[in-house]
Design an enzyme around this catalytic site. Sequence first.
Site, PDB file in Angstrom:
ATOM      1  N   GLY A 123       0.828  -1.190   0.000  1.00 15.08           N
ATOM      2  CA  GLY A 123       0.000   0.000   0.000  1.00 15.08           C
ATOM      3  C   GLY A 123       0.864   1.242   0.000  1.00 15.08           C
TER       4      GLY A 123
ATOM      5  N   GLY B  72       0.780   5.763   0.830  1.00  8.17           N
ATOM      6  CA  GLY B  72       0.135   6.983   1.272  1.00  8.17           C
ATOM      7  C   GLY B  72       0.925   8.171   0.766  1.00  8.17           C
ATOM      8  N   GLY B  73       0.546   9.342   1.218  1.00  6.45           N
ATOM      9  CA  GLY B  73       1.223  10.534   0.749  1.00  6.45           C
ATOM     10  C   GLY B  73       2.673  10.622   1.178  1.00  6.45           C
ATOM     11  N   MET B  74       2.998  10.019   2.323  1.00 10.99           N
ATOM     12  CA  MET B  74       4.344  10.145   2.871  1.00 10.99           C
ATOM     13  C   MET B  74       5.212   8.918   2.674  1.00 10.99           C
ATOM     14  SD  MET B  74       4.122  13.202   4.047  1.00 10.99           S
ATOM     15  CE  MET B  74       5.507  13.399   5.150  1.00 10.99           C
ATOM     16  N   GLY B  75       4.607   7.737   2.546  1.00 12.22           N
ATOM     17  CA  GLY B  75       5.420   6.532   2.475  1.00 12.22           C
ATOM     18  C   GLY B  75       4.752   5.409   1.720  1.00 12.22           C
TER      19      GLY B  75
ATOM     20  N   VAL C  44       4.432   1.078   1.728  1.00 14.20           N
ATOM     21  CA  VAL C  44       4.589  -0.083   2.607  1.00 14.20           C
ATOM     22  C   VAL C  44       4.785  -1.332   1.755  1.00 14.20           C
ATOM     23  CG1 VAL C  44       3.549  -1.451   4.439  1.00 14.20           C
ATOM     24  CG2 VAL C  44       3.125   1.011   4.340  1.00 14.20           C
TER      25      VAL C  44
ATOM     26  N   LYS D 267       7.826   0.225   5.953  1.00 10.12           N
ATOM     27  CA  LYS D 267       7.365   1.498   5.387  1.00 10.12           C
ATOM     28  C   LYS D 267       8.576   2.343   5.034  1.00 10.12           C
ATOM     29  CE  LYS D 267       3.883   3.820   7.211  1.00 10.12           C
ATOM     30  NZ  LYS D 267       3.103   4.728   8.119  1.00 10.12           N
TER      31      LYS D 267
ATOM     32  N   ASP E 281      -5.047  10.585  15.993  1.00  9.40           N
ATOM     33  CA  ASP E 281      -5.645  10.358  14.671  1.00  9.40           C
ATOM     34  C   ASP E 281      -6.304   8.983  14.610  1.00  9.40           C
ATOM     35  OD1 ASP E 281      -6.386  11.140  12.126  1.00  9.40           O
ATOM     36  OD2 ASP E 281      -4.547  10.411  11.187  1.00  9.40           O
TER      37      ASP E 281
END
Length: 261
Positions: A26, A28-31, A33, A53, A147
Amino acid sequence: MVMPSDPDPWLGQTLEGRYRLLRRLGAGGMGVVYEAAHLALGEVELGDRLAVKVLRSTALSVPGALERLEREAQAASAIGDPHIVDVRDFGHLQGGQAYVVMELLEGRALWDELREGAFPWERAARLARHVAHGLARAHDAGIVHRDLKPENVALVERKGERDYPKILDFGIAKLRGAAAKLTRAGEVIGTPQYMSPEQCLGLAIDPRADVYALGVLLYEMLTGDVPFDGDDLRAICLSHIQGEVPPLSALGVEVPAALDA
């Protein structure tokens, strides 16, 4: 003509001679995985599979990105509870990138389960108790997640239970001590649908912010919807501050009176 997507340069790579990246799980915006094999002496696999990650190269220009990844590793490893994803290692790569190594979770995100509809109250209450236990251990360690949301809860099979929650992503956690100073005063952090009024106002927060988010999460599990939603994020925050949550009974959701309260 459809052009092939660029190959992932990390696939097949071995990080610092220990973690060979096998497949992408998967992003995301930062990393990103990956599933990884744990190696010994360069080539011998130790048998266990891990999740790694890797911080995106483009994220290096984002203020606080590296600190956020390091905070995620520090927070999760400091808690040491079975309801929290187990972090095994953290390292830096050439070029300034970094990675964090975690246990590989085989299961589904709570978000995916909720897309299929509301849960029976017994299941919702059982999951909420598990998540509350993990949060309590985090709070005992001086850590506020900040979060909590369905995307950050994985449901795996553990101890004979198919629905065993694991809390993920402590990247914006508030830590006790020096690490807490990474967050600027007045900064609004979190996901609006699950944020406490204090978070919405950019005020100092404590463990009660996570308890509030857990209440929203429980409400969503019981009804299939969050109490406040919409396209205007400011309006969502204002609803958390001033609005009234529709009671379960008004929505036709039948639960024990104590749970409704």
